[in-house]
Write a protein that holds these residues in place. Sequence first.
Motif, mmCIF file in Angstrom:
data_model
loop_
_atom_site.group_PDB
_atom_site.id
_atom_site.type_symbol
_atom_site.label_atom_id
_atom_site.label_comp_id
_atom_site.label_asym_id
_atom_site.label_seq_id
_atom_site.Cartn_x
_atom_site.Cartn_y
_atom_site.Cartn_z
ATOM 1 N N ASN A 10 0.916 -1.098 0.267
ATOM 2 C CA ASN A 10 -0.116 0.109 0.701
ATOM 3 C C ASN A 10 0.877 1.305 0.014
ATOM 4 O O ASN A 10 0.606 2.064 -1.198
ATOM 5 N N GLN A 11 2.131 1.120 0.727
ATOM 6 C CA GLN A 11 2.761 2.285 0.908
ATOM 7 C C GLN A 11 3.281 2.821 -0.391
ATOM 8 O O GLN A 11 3.733 3.426 -0.618
ATOM 9 N N LYS A 12 3.972 1.303 -1.187
ATOM 10 C CA LYS A 12 5.006 1.804 -2.085
ATOM 11 C C LYS A 12 3.969 1.913 -3.644
ATOM 12 O O LYS A 12 4.030 2.898 -4.682
ATOM 13 N N HIS A 45 7.438 25.273 7.202
ATOM 14 C CA HIS A 45 6.057 24.777 8.733
ATOM 15 C C HIS A 45 5.631 23.499 7.961
ATOM 16 O O HIS A 45 4.044 23.453 7.794
ATOM 17 N N PHE A 46 5.998 22.588 6.006
ATOM 18 C CA PHE A 46 5.664 21.535 5.642
ATOM 19 C C PHE A 46 5.539 20.233 6.530
ATOM 20 O O PHE A 46 6.544 20.187 7.631
ATOM 21 N N VAL A 47 4.299 19.731 6.459
ATOM 22 C CA VAL A 47 4.249 18.575 7.440
ATOM 23 C C VAL A 47 4.807 17.462 6.786
ATOM 24 O O VAL A 47 4.080 16.746 6.163
ATOM 25 N N LEU A 48 5.535 16.645 7.432
ATOM 26 C CA LEU A 48 5.661 15.719 7.268
ATOM 27 C C LEU A 48 5.016 13.814 7.273
ATOM 28 O O LEU A 48 4.563 14.189 8.552
ATOM 29 N N GLN A 49 4.692 13.329 6.536
ATOM 30 C CA GLN A 49 3.843 12.373 6.802
ATOM 31 C C GLN A 49 4.684 11.752 6.967
ATOM 32 O O GLN A 49 4.114 10.588 7.756
ATOM 33 N N LYS A 50 5.189 10.834 6.164
ATOM 34 C CA LYS A 50 6.495 9.711 6.140
ATOM 35 C C LYS A 50 7.852 10.166 5.395
ATOM 36 O O LYS A 50 7.684 10.618 3.799
ATOM 37 N N LEU A 51 9.131 9.382 6.312
ATOM 38 C CA LEU A 51 10.597 9.572 5.527
ATOM 39 C C LEU A 51 11.014 8.544 5.460
ATOM 40 O O LEU A 51 10.680 7.100 6.334
ATOM 41 N N PHE A 52 11.439 8.206 4.352
ATOM 42 C CA PHE A 52 11.853 6.587 4.092
ATOM 43 C C PHE A 52 13.434 6.872 3.867
ATOM 44 O O PHE A 52 13.883 7.659 3.274
#
Length: 251
Positions: A10-12, A45-52
Amino acid sequence: MYIICMVSKNQKKLIRSLKQKKYRKQHGLFVVEGVKVINEILNTHFVLQKLFVLAANAHLYSAVEKSKWQIVSAAELSQLSFLTTPQKAIAVFEIPKVNAEIKSSGLQVVLDNIKDPGNLGTIIRLCDWFGVEKLICSRETVDCYNPKVVQATMGSLTRVVVVYTDIEQYIKTSELNVFGTFMDGENIYQAKLPQEGILLMGNEANGISSEIEKLVEHRIAIPRFGAIQKAESLNVATAAAIALSEFRRGG
C-alpha cells in the motif's frame, strides 16, 4: 543499530501514484527526494507524513518523530524513487493550504502555460533569489508539486507561494504595469524598469498566448550579441533570470 523494514504494498502504491497530479490532489501529498532537499523542507512549516531512509543516513533524522520514519534497503528505496539515480532518502509531505489572495503590488512573475518541470522549478528558485514572494501561474502550467519541479526548486518551494489562477482575469484586474518578453521588444538593457510590475513569461514553444499578449503594455526583449546571431530564442528560465536581474537593478 537500525532495523530495516519492508515497505508495504500500500505504501509503494501510494508513493508511485503521487507521480500523477490527480493523485497528489486526491491525497494532498507530494514526494521529495534527496537528503539536502528533505532537510530544507523539514525546517519549514511543511508537514512530514513519512520518511524512508537508508540506515547509513538515519542519524540525520534523529529529531524526526520516530513514527514518521522508516529504515529501508537500497533496493526498496530504488523501487520508490522517480529518479534514474535514486537518492538516499525519500519523504512524503502534505501539500499546504495556499492563500490565493494576490496583492497587486511589488514585482510579480506571471507564467503563461509553462510545461517543462525543470523550467518551473528553476523559476521558483529565481523568485526565491530575487525576493518575489508569490508566483502566479496559468491553470495550464505544470503542477509545482510534480516530483521534477520539487527537485529543481532545491527547497525554494517552501519560500515562494505558487498560485494557479485565470491569469487573463488577474492581469485585467491588476493595477500593475504588464511587461512581456518578445523578440521584437525594447532592449531590456536600455529600458526603464520599475520596482513594481508584472513580468509575464510565455510557453517554451509558443511564447505568450495571443489572448494574453493583448494585455501586455510594455514589450521587452533580451538582445542577441555576436556576429552570427543564429540562436532562435533563450530558454524561458534563463530569460526570466536576466529579466528579474534587470528589474531588481532598476533598468
